[in-house]
Design a protein around this motif. Structure first.
Motif, short mmCIF file in Angstrom:
data_model
loop_
_atom_site.label_atom_id
_atom_site.label_comp_id
_atom_site.label_asym_id
_atom_site.label_seq_id
_atom_site.Cartn_x
_atom_site.Cartn_y
_atom_site.Cartn_z
N THR A 102 -1.48 13.10 -1.68
CA THR A 102 -1.34 11.64 -1.93
C THR A 102 -0.02 12.07 -1.04
O THR A 102 0.40 11.10 -0.25
N SER A 103 1.03 13.17 -1.56
CA SER A 103 2.59 12.31 -0.47
C SER A 103 2.41 12.32 0.75
O SER A 103 3.03 11.26 1.78
N LEU A 153 0.65 3.63 -2.93
CA LEU A 153 0.51 4.42 -2.93
C LEU A 153 0.07 6.36 -3.32
O LEU A 153 -0.07 6.72 -4.14
N LEU A 177 1.23 7.23 6.97
CA LEU A 177 0.95 5.75 6.81
C LEU A 177 2.51 5.41 7.24
O LEU A 177 2.72 4.32 7.68
N PHE A 205 -1.75 5.69 -7.13
CA PHE A 205 -2.89 6.56 -7.21
C PHE A 205 -2.93 7.78 -7.34
O PHE A 205 -3.64 8.03 -7.94
N LEU A 241 0.99 -1.35 -0.26
CA LEU A 241 0.27 -0.53 -0.29
C LEU A 241 0.94 1.36 -0.05
O LEU A 241 0.20 2.36 -0.81
N LEU A 242 1.78 0.85 0.75
CA LEU A 242 2.58 2.45 0.58
C LEU A 242 3.48 2.62 -0.25
O LEU A 242 3.72 3.66 -0.89
N THR A 264 8.94 9.64 2.36
CA THR A 264 8.32 9.96 2.11
C THR A 264 8.19 11.43 2.91
O THR A 264 6.96 12.54 2.25
N SER A 286 7.53 6.13 -5.01
CA SER A 286 7.01 5.52 -5.30
C SER A 286 8.16 4.20 -5.68
O SER A 286 8.84 3.08 -4.44
N PHE A 346 -0.17 11.40 2.81
CA PHE A 346 -1.08 10.55 3.11
C PHE A 346 0.20 9.42 3.12
O PHE A 346 -0.31 8.11 3.84
N THR A 347 0.79 9.26 2.61
CA THR A 347 2.42 8.19 2.11
C THR A 347 3.26 8.63 3.36
O THR A 347 3.47 7.55 3.65
#
Lengths: 523, 645
Positions: A42-43, A13, A49, A16, A9-10, A96, A126, A45-46
């Protein structure tokens, strides 16, 4: 929770976010604004996470955690396997954190092809995360090399005047190394019948084969570090890259070399690592002294910081190849610390570049008068780079040197001269840019950092100080994994320690290697 | 426990508050908070002094773990023993005086809050240095004071000379730090720890340990001691790495008083004293300390004779007095060195702040050739300068008399060639000290006024807030010697150092100093009086003696006046050398060789090959036909050749 694919997911993500970005429709202004926000969210939330991952991480476990394993190419016995240990943990956080930072910092400085820029950054993120999570050699290779592509584009499209030269130079250098690494990986694969990293780590190859494989991996990692004399792509790449590109390049990409040494070279090729230790250490001290002197005569701020990066990475390779707990811990810590400090320094230069569109030191001066906040932040990062105790830079340098000193004192003595030279060029840079009187009229009227720049720089400064005063926050989590690497290294040495061994002179009767260094002056 | 920690951490609070909230608090608020916290710290450290030094309750306070990579374990901890508590006391008392003095001295400066914050930062770093219980924490303080010194020397950021001096101070100190760093590394290898208690406990066992370096067998403790001393040379401006100290006078005068006279520059002395349990087992290192200290004392004094900048004269005097402390350490008279450190802190801070008061009165003039004839206008400052000079020259009953004589007697009592050298060097320096002190007083305050009318019209005595700290320091300069004589250097049964200083039985020069011949005791005082007398002969009335003498000495005078050309030499060798080397590496190494052979070279070769091949692509049919013919011929002949053979 073990079934929850946290690392996948990480890693994916950011992609996405890329999908969202590509779906944005509308006129240019709308696209650009939305692209910035999508990328930032996005960054963020990454990053969130990865912080969650940090909290879930078990600091007492010396193995790999959050491991995911799926069949990928079953006929070839290649698996999709992710997992992290204490060593990769903080590189993921660094990636991240810095990606988020870069997106925020590029808010206004990138004006053309904003969406594509953000796409490149998220893909880059990613791939970086994939590199640090991969537990399969082929998967690692895919991510490791994949990183090149978005970076190549970032330099080549959003870079400065000589961006094409710089991007090709960057690409060719790194490609050269990676071709050799690919060959080595193929050999390893055929030796073991699998590319599963965990299996490879358990089964060291014979010392004579190690010799060649080590060299092949070294070619790739040494270019990435970069070590002297394959460092000349770095100054050009940094100078031409946009600020965000420089930050990721210095902050994360350079660390992949050190990470590779720790993940592959040391535990998998212990005999060769011991044999080549004097070589690596010589190159490291040459890097420290040589590039520090070169940094001293630069007129371009980014170039100077780029050269200082090479010198700082010299401490990393010294520490790692000392193969002692202090040295390796120091190497890891130095990489993290340098990731923060050099990233911050490039941002600091970026702040000026955004205002005056020049990186020339002589154009500035006397900034402290109108930019007191800027001067203070710059001061903190400058001191971190100099390795002042109380900043993260000190802990990394000190531990690396300590490890080196116990293993090979001569190299530590030579390397320690970097503390004098490092102070000289950084203080001189600071003096010419921040103190004194403005050298140009434009420099006299610059505005202090705005709130957006503060949001980026203050946390970085906070981290530099926090890690300088409470380094155990990192060291205690990396310790079990470092101990594992050291025992893998030492077990490997013992496995092939015999009189017939052609490489035995590197680690003769003690079987530890690290105490027997031929003390020749490097160079 | 809190009472033990507060004297060290109150200045840190002062720094954080004044630095982060200086704008909100305003100048007055920042000055009030930092001064109040410093006064509290000074008061508490007086209590610590009585509890730990006079009552002997040495203790350690553990604050937390700093860097931990087994077996390396570095803690944040305070080692409060007799030695550190003396330093804490001196640092806090002098710093409190300087804080208060600065309120008056910096009253025209736009950045008062920042100045006070830096002063507090310095104080905190210095306290960390002296209270450290391991080498790395000491290094934290050591670099911290270096940073504060850098910030304060370059406080007037628009002044180019100040910025240059700040960078120079930091970088030259880093050369010493290079040695100190290696000492830390070596300690870890030899003792397996960087904590003082472990090192001092194990030192006797390791007294015979040697190790191989580049094929030479070297004595481990001697190497450690010499590397530590290298750090001390940088920080305490001993001969070789001293060039930053005179330049540091570019900073505001309160800074010179606090950092570059009373406290930071004595860190090297403290370091060697702290490591007496190691130095005692490294006699060769002690000899080096002794010789270099004695040389510094003399050389600095000679330069002090010739300078005209009032602050620089005092700076060279500081360097010279530090030389005294070092040769005292070199003959194992650690107590005497610490004694002189304390008395010197008082009278030298007094002299500097007094000089600051003069500079303040004369509209920022520092050149003594443009002073003179002002003593009636600033009588209080004049009196303070007299007290400071009397103490510095070592005139009986003033504090310098007790400590300096003790050092000279201890050197004599060492009964070695090194001790004798140090004694006579010290006597020579004492003569010069007295001479330049009165040269300073006479040139500054007496004779005809040489300042211009505007300055003379503006002449004013400093405000009360600057005189109160001067008065406190003056009390110390008068009384510290007599009061602290017995507990510091009173010989067996009187000294209160406890276990914080180690002197091996055969090295007890302080005890021996109480039994030296009478002439040894009286000579320093006599020579000092002679120095004063000579200065009076030279610099009163309208005599032209100084000019005649300097003309007479000619080149020798110029050599000394130009400070033995250290700066010029270093600039030529190291600064230019590094630049030249860097440029060569950059242009010839990176650009020509690496890029030339590497990427650019490869690119160039492929381009040429490409160009060469592209020539074949001429587009003319007969070219292609010709090539085909040649090829065909070649192929045929190869086949035929194969068939034949």
């Amino acid at each position: 929770m073990t079934d929850f694919p946290l690392l996948s997911l990480l890693t994916f993500l950011p992609l996405f976010g890329v999908a969202f970005l590509l779906g944005i429709r509308g006129d240019q202004d709308v696209v650009e604004r939305n692209a910035r926000y999508v990328a930032l969210y996005t960054s963020f939330f990454t990053f969130a996470l990865s912080v969650y991952m940090l909290m879930r991480f078990n600091p007492y476990d010396d193995g790999f955690q959050f491991v995911e394993r799926y069949e990928w190419l079953p006929s070839l016995n290649i698996v999709y396997q992710l997992g992290i240990d204490g060593i990769s943990l903080f590189f993921i956080l660094l990636s991240t954190f810095l990606t988020m930072t870069c997106i925020l910092m590029s808010w206004q400085s990138v004006k053309t092809r904003v969406r594509e820029y953000m796409v490149a950054f998220l893909i880059l993120e990613s791939f970086m995360l994939g590199t640090f999570c991969a537990l399969d050699a082929v998967l690692f290779y895919v991510f490791f090399e994949g990183v090149l592509i978005p970076m190549f584009l970032i330099i080549g499209i959003w870079g400065g005047a000589r961006r094409v030269y710089a991007s090709y130079k960057f690409f060719l250098y790194t490609l050269l190394g990676s071709v050799l690494m690919l060959l080595a990986l193929i050999v390893l694969y055929f030796q073991n019948g699998t590319s599963d990293l965990l299996t490879l780590l358990e089964n060291p190859v014979s010392p004579s084969l190690q010799f060649w494989l080590w060299l092949a991996f070294f070619a790739s990692f040494a270019v990435k570090m970069p070590m002297w004399p394959v460092h000349t792509w770095l100054p050009d790449a940094h100078v031409e890259a946009p600020t965000g590109g420089s930050v990721i390049l210095a902050g994360v990409l350079l660390k992949m070399g050190g990470y590779g040494f720790l993940r592959f070279s040391l535990p998998m090729f212990p005999d060769a690592s011991t044999f080549f230790m004097p070589l690596v250490m010589s190159l490291s001290v040459v890097a420290i002294i040589y590039t520090s002197l070169v940094a001293l005569v630069q007129d371009d701020m980014k170039k100077m910081i780029a050269y200082s990066s090479v010198a700082h990475m010299g401490f990393v390779t010294l520490g790692i190849f000392s193969a002692t707990a202090q040295g390796i811990q120091g190497g890891i810590f130095q990489m993290l610390s340098h990731g923060l400090i050099s990233a911050a320094l490039f941002l600091i230069v970026g702040v000026l570049y955004d205002r005056l569109h020049s990186r020339e030191i002589a154009k500035y001066g006397g900034l402290v008068k109108n930019m007191p906040k800027y001067a203070t932040l710059f001061m903190i990062f400058m001191l971190g780079s100099v390795g002042l105790p109380g900043t993260s830079g000190f802990v990394g340098e000190f531990l690396s040197l300590l490890g080196t000193f116990t293993a090979a004192p001569v190299f530590a003595v030579l390397g320690a001269s970097g503390i004098v030279l490092g102070a000289a060029y950084m203080l001189w840079l600071y003096r010419r840019v921040v103190f004194g009187t403005p050298n140009t009229e434009e420099a006299a009227g610059l505005k202090d950092v705005n709130w957006r720049e503060m949001t980026v720089l203050v946390p970085l400064a906070g981290l530099v100080l926090f890690l300088g005063i409470f380094p155990n926050a990192v060291l205690s989590r990396t310790e079990p994994s470092v101990q594992r690497v050291i025992s893998q290294y030492q077990n490997g040495l013992e496995r092939y320690a015999g009189p017939k061994d052609p490489l035995s002179r590197g680690h003769d009767e003690t079987g530890h290697g690290k105490t027997r260094v031929e003390e020749g002056a490097p160079e | 426990m809190l009472m033990d920690i507060l004297p060290v951490f109150l200045p840190l609070i002062g720094f954080l508050v004044a630095f982060l909230f200086g704008r909100q608090l305003g100048d007055k608020g920042a000055q009030f908070i930092t001064c109040a916290l410093m006064l509290a710290a000074a008061g508490l450290s007086c209590w610590l002094m009585s509890d730990i030094f006079f009552s002997g309750n040495a203790r350690q306070i553990h604050l937390g773990s700093w860097i931990r990579v087994e077996p390396l374990n570095i803690d944040w901890a305070l080692r409060l023993d007799q030695l550190s508590v003396v330093m804490i006391w001196v640092v806090n008392v002098i710093s409190a005086c300087v804080h208060i003095y600065s309120v008056g001295y910096m009253s025209h400066d736009p950045h008062k809050a920042r100045f006070m914050a830096y002063l507090s930062l310095f104080t905190f770093a210095m306290l960390m240095l002296v209270s450290a219980d391991n080498l790395v924490q000491l290094f934290f303080g050591w670099e911290g004071v270096g940073l504060a010194s850098y910030l304060l020397i370059g406080f007037w950021t628009h002044k180019d000379t100040a910025n240059a001096a700040a960078v120079k101070a930091f970088v030259v100190n880093r050369i010493g730090d290079f040695g100190l760093t290696l000492a830390i590394l070596l300690c870890f290898v030899v003792f397996g720890s960087v904590s003082f208690s472990t090192i001092f406990e194990l030192a006797p066992d390791k007294a015979a340990q040697t190790f191989l370096f580049f094929g030479y067998e070297v004595h481990a403790l001697t190497v450690i001691a010499l590397l530590l001393f290298m750090g001390a040379i940088g920080k305490s401006a001993q001969l070789g790495l001293h060039t930053w100290l005179p330049d540091a006078m570019e900073g505001p005068t309160p800074v010179s008083a606090l950092i570059h006279a009373a406290t930071m520059v004595t860190a090297g002395v403290f370091l060697v004293a702290r490591f007496s349990p190691v130095f005692e087992y490294a006699p060769a290192a002690l000899e080096v300390v002794c010789i270099l200290g004695a040389l510094t004392a003399v050389v600095a004094a000679t330069i002090g004779l010739t300078q005209f900048d009032i602050k620089r004269v005092i700076a060279y005097s500081t360097m010279s007095q530090l030389g005294y402390m070092f040769f005292a350490l070199g003959v194992s008279a650690y107590g005497a060195a610490m004694f002189h450190l304390v008395t010197h802190a008082f009278f030298k801070a007094l002299l500097f702040l007094g000089a600051g008061s003069v500079i303040h009165a004369l509209s920022d003039e520092q050149d003594m050739r443009k002073m003179g004839g002002v003593w009636r206008a600033i009588p209080l400052t004049y009196a303070f300068m007299w007290i400071g000079s009397l103490a510095l020259a070592g005139i009986p009953l003033f504090s310098g008399y007790y400590s300096k004589d003790m050092i000279l007697e201890a050197a004599f009592a060492d009964h070695s060639a090194f001790g004798a050298f140090a004694y006579w060097a010290g006597i020579a320096a004492a003569f010069m000290t007295a001479f330049y002190s009165w040269r300073l007083i006479l040139m500054t305050f007496h004779g005809t006024p040489r300042a211009d009318e505007k300055v003379m019209a503006h002449l004013h005595e400093s405000p009360m807030i600057m005189h109160i700290p001067l008065a406190v320091l003056a009390c110390g300069a008068v009384a510290a010697g007599a009061l602290l004589y017995a507990p510091f250097v009173g010989g067996h049964g009187h000294m209160l150092w406890g276990e914080s200083l180690l002197v091996l039985p055969g090295n007890d020069t302080i005890e021996a100093a109480h039994h030296v011949p009478h002439w040894v005791k009286y000579l320093p005082t006599g020579i000092a009086l002679a120095g004063i007398l000579l200065a009076v002969l030279f610099y009163t009335g309208k005599r032209r003696a100084p000019e005649i003498v300097s003309d007479l000495l000619g080149p020798l005078y110029t050599f000394v006046y130009r400070k033995y050309y250290f700066d010029e030499l270093y600039r030529k060798i190291f600064v230019r050398g590094a630049e030249r080397l860097g440029r060569a590496f950059y242009l010839k190494g990176d650009k020509a060789t690496i890029d030339g052979a590497g990427p650019d070279g490869t690119a160039e070769i492929s381009r040429r090959i490409g160009a060469a091949f592209s020539r074949f692509q001429s587009g003319f049919v007969y070219h292609y036909a010709f090539i085909m013919m040649i090829g065909l011929l070649g192929l045929l002949s190869w086949i035929l050749y194969g068939m034949v053979s």
